[in-house]
Scaffold this active site. Structure first.
Site, PDB file in Angstrom:
ATOM      1  N   ARG A 106      32.204  25.630 -47.092  1.00  0.00           N
ATOM      2  CA  ARG A 106      31.793  25.931 -45.711  1.00  0.00           C
ATOM      3  C   ARG A 106      30.735  27.027 -45.810  1.00  0.00           C
ATOM      4  O   ARG A 106      31.017  28.120 -46.318  1.00  0.00           O
ATOM      5  CB  ARG A 106      32.981  26.391 -44.870  1.00  0.00           C
ATOM      6  CG  ARG A 106      32.549  27.023 -43.552  1.00  0.00           C
ATOM      7  CD  ARG A 106      33.688  27.197 -42.587  1.00  0.00           C
ATOM      8  NE  ARG A 106      34.108  25.913 -42.048  1.00  0.00           N
ATOM      9  CZ  ARG A 106      34.855  25.777 -40.953  1.00  0.00           C
ATOM     10  NH1 ARG A 106      35.256  26.832 -40.282  1.00  0.00           N
ATOM     11  NH2 ARG A 106      35.195  24.583 -40.528  1.00  0.00           N
ATOM     12  N   GLN A 136      35.039  16.743 -39.717  1.00  0.00           N
ATOM     13  CA  GLN A 136      35.553  16.795 -38.346  1.00  0.00           C
ATOM     14  C   GLN A 136      35.317  15.458 -37.635  1.00  0.00           C
ATOM     15  O   GLN A 136      36.215  14.944 -36.965  1.00  0.00           O
ATOM     16  CB  GLN A 136      34.874  17.933 -37.568  1.00  0.00           C
ATOM     17  CG  GLN A 136      35.426  18.107 -36.173  1.00  0.00           C
ATOM     18  CD  GLN A 136      36.872  18.561 -36.152  1.00  0.00           C
ATOM     19  OE1 GLN A 136      37.209  19.571 -36.730  1.00  0.00           O
ATOM     20  NE2 GLN A 136      37.748  17.801 -35.492  1.00  0.00           N
ATOM     21  N   ASP A 232      32.060  21.412 -27.689  1.00  0.00           N
ATOM     22  CA  ASP A 232      32.308  22.452 -28.696  1.00  0.00           C
ATOM     23  C   ASP A 232      31.988  23.800 -28.045  1.00  0.00           C
ATOM     24  O   ASP A 232      31.436  23.844 -26.937  1.00  0.00           O
ATOM     25  CB  ASP A 232      31.404  22.199 -29.918  1.00  0.00           C
ATOM     26  CG  ASP A 232      31.818  23.000 -31.151  1.00  0.00           C
ATOM     27  OD1 ASP A 232      32.814  23.750 -31.085  1.00  0.00           O
ATOM     28  OD2 ASP A 232      31.130  22.883 -32.184  1.00  0.00           O
ATOM     29  N   CYS A 272      36.784  20.077 -31.270  1.00  0.00           N
ATOM     30  CA  CYS A 272      37.108  20.323 -32.685  1.00  0.00           C
ATOM     31  C   CYS A 272      37.917  21.602 -32.876  1.00  0.00           C
ATOM     32  O   CYS A 272      38.532  21.792 -33.926  1.00  0.00           O
ATOM     33  CB  CYS A 272      35.838  20.340 -33.523  1.00  0.00           C
ATOM     34  SG  CYS A 272      34.673  21.641 -33.080  1.00  0.00           S
ATOM     35  N   ARG A 300      42.666  16.020 -39.324  1.00  0.00           N
ATOM     36  CA  ARG A 300      41.770  16.565 -40.351  1.00  0.00           C
ATOM     37  C   ARG A 300      42.442  16.413 -41.729  1.00  0.00           C
ATOM     38  O   ARG A 300      41.806  16.015 -42.700  1.00  0.00           O
ATOM     39  CB  ARG A 300      41.485  18.054 -40.081  1.00  0.00           C
ATOM     40  CG  ARG A 300      40.531  18.345 -38.943  1.00  0.00           C
ATOM     41  CD  ARG A 300      39.093  17.962 -39.287  1.00  0.00           C
ATOM     42  NE  ARG A 300      38.587  18.644 -40.463  1.00  0.00           N
ATOM     43  CZ  ARG A 300      38.050  19.875 -40.480  1.00  0.00           C
ATOM     44  NH1 ARG A 300      37.930  20.541 -39.356  1.00  0.00           N
ATOM     45  NH2 ARG A 300      37.612  20.410 -41.617  1.00  0.00           N
TER      46      ARG A 300
HETATM   47  N1   CP Z   1      37.296  22.529 -36.390  1.00  0.00           N
HETATM   48  C1   CP Z   1      37.245  23.378 -37.435  1.00  0.00           C
HETATM   49  O1   CP Z   1      36.485  23.175 -38.390  1.00  0.00           O
HETATM   50  O2   CP Z   1      38.127  24.396 -37.355  1.00  0.00           O
HETATM   51  P1   CP Z   1      38.120  25.715 -38.270  1.00  0.00           P
HETATM   52  O3   CP Z   1      36.822  26.440 -37.988  1.00  0.00           O
HETATM   53  O4   CP Z   1      39.322  26.484 -37.851  1.00  0.00           O
HETATM   54  O5   CP Z   1      38.180  25.289 -39.710  1.00  0.00           O
END
Ligand code: CP
Length: 317
Positions: A106, A136, A232, A272, A300
């Site tokens: 990430r 996602q 979002d 999400c 997920r």
């Molecule tokens: N939707 C999502 O990626 O949640 P987090 O940021 O908590 O990982």
């Protein structure tokens, strides 16, 4: 050694037929999980998870999922590794990928994860970048199919997506980009409504044409006749400095009960998460009967287990 590696850096990295396999596989893996059936296809395999931004769902779903499949995880952040002390991405990729079997990252720019993948000996999965969030959307589509697209045998069938309409209300961000890639690949349409200045850039979204989406100035028009309404947060991670300006610009882009009323009667609502009730969505919607956000979050884990299995072992029975 690197010739046959498959990375999952954006939704378009897999084909429609591979998604059909993954959805079916995720349903089976979920069934095993619910029945407490041991399933350890990734015994002795290790996943490295690299987080340069905060996470709840992504961390828990990958970590729990890997353990459930018999593997183990290493959790790295910029604060507790040399990643935060300017070690070149290429060197980090070369080292980490000699010690683990799979890497989830990430980070900020898509260019960073692409650079890592180019120097990795093992598959790399995008756990969110500024441009894309493919895991996602994988979960979102699986969730839609669970609710609205099961075949006669009870399997999620992406054929049910053909002709469907997904309304995107809000920021033209990584989620919107990824929805567009999914629509182009799987044959549905996205109705996009974003405030002026926050539109989706087709070139950044990486899609071939504008055939799979329509743009609406008014979010009500985007929601009209939609099978799924989704949104979002107004300010994604990395854009916090724009928070006040965004609050003003996005004030009319709050998914409310009026928007859900003009969607199809059986329309679903997704987010999400994390969500800000009273900003991008009214509490009555996210906590209402059309919302499937908790299934969406749980899924997920199931889809990512199927994805990790696929990237490491291919099509197993
Ligand atoms: N939707 C999502 O990626 O949640 P987090 O940021 O908590 O990982």
């Amino acid at each position: 050694m690197t010739a046959s590696i498959r990375h999952y850096l954006q939704f378009s990295d897999l084909g429609a037929e591979e998604y059909a396999w993954l959805f079916k596989r995720a349903a089976l893996i979920k069934k095993k999980f619910k029945a407490y059936e041991k399933y350890h296809p990734l015994a002795d395999r290790t996943l490295a998870m690299i987080f340069e931004k905060a996470s709840t769902r992504t961390r828990v779903s990958f970590e729990a999922g890997m353990y459930q499949m018999g593997g183990s995880v290493v959790h790295l952040t910029t604060g507790d590794s040399q990643l935060g002390r300017a070690e070149p991405i290429e060197d980090s990729a070369r080292v980490i990928s000699r010690m683990v079997d799979l890497v989830m990252i990430r980070t900020f720019g898509q260019d960073k994860i692409e650079k890592f993948a180019a120097h990795s000996r093992v598959p790399v999965i995008n756990g969110l970048t500024n441009e894309f969030h493919p895991c996602q959307i994988l979960a979102d589509i699986f969730t839609f199919l669970e609710h609205r697209g099961l075949d006669a045998a009870g399997n999620p069938d992406p054929a049910f997506l053909r002709g469907k309409v997904v309304a995107w209300v809000g920021d033209g961000n990584n989620m919107a980009n990824t929805w567009l890639q999914a629509a182009e690949l799987l044959g549905f349409t996205v109705h996009l409504s974003t405030p002026s200045g926050y539109e989706v850039d087709q070139a950044v979204a990486g899609i071939r044409s504008s055939d799979s989406y329509k743009v609406f100035k008014d979010p009500m028009d985007a929601c009209r006749g939609a099978d799924l309404v989704t949104t979002d947060v107004w300010t994604s991670m990395g854009y916090e400095a724009e928070n006040e300006a965004r609050k003003k610009a996005f004030a009319d882009w709050c998914v409310d009960t009026e928007m859900m009323k003009v969607a199809r009667a059986d329309a679903l609502f997704m987010h999400c998460l994390p969500a800000h009730r009273g900003e991008e969505v009214e509490a009555e919607v996210i906590d209402g009967p059309q919302s499937v956000v908790w299934d969406e979050a749980e899924n997920r884990m199931h889809v990512q287990k199927a994805l990790m299995e696929y990237l490491l072992l291919g099509r197993v029975d």
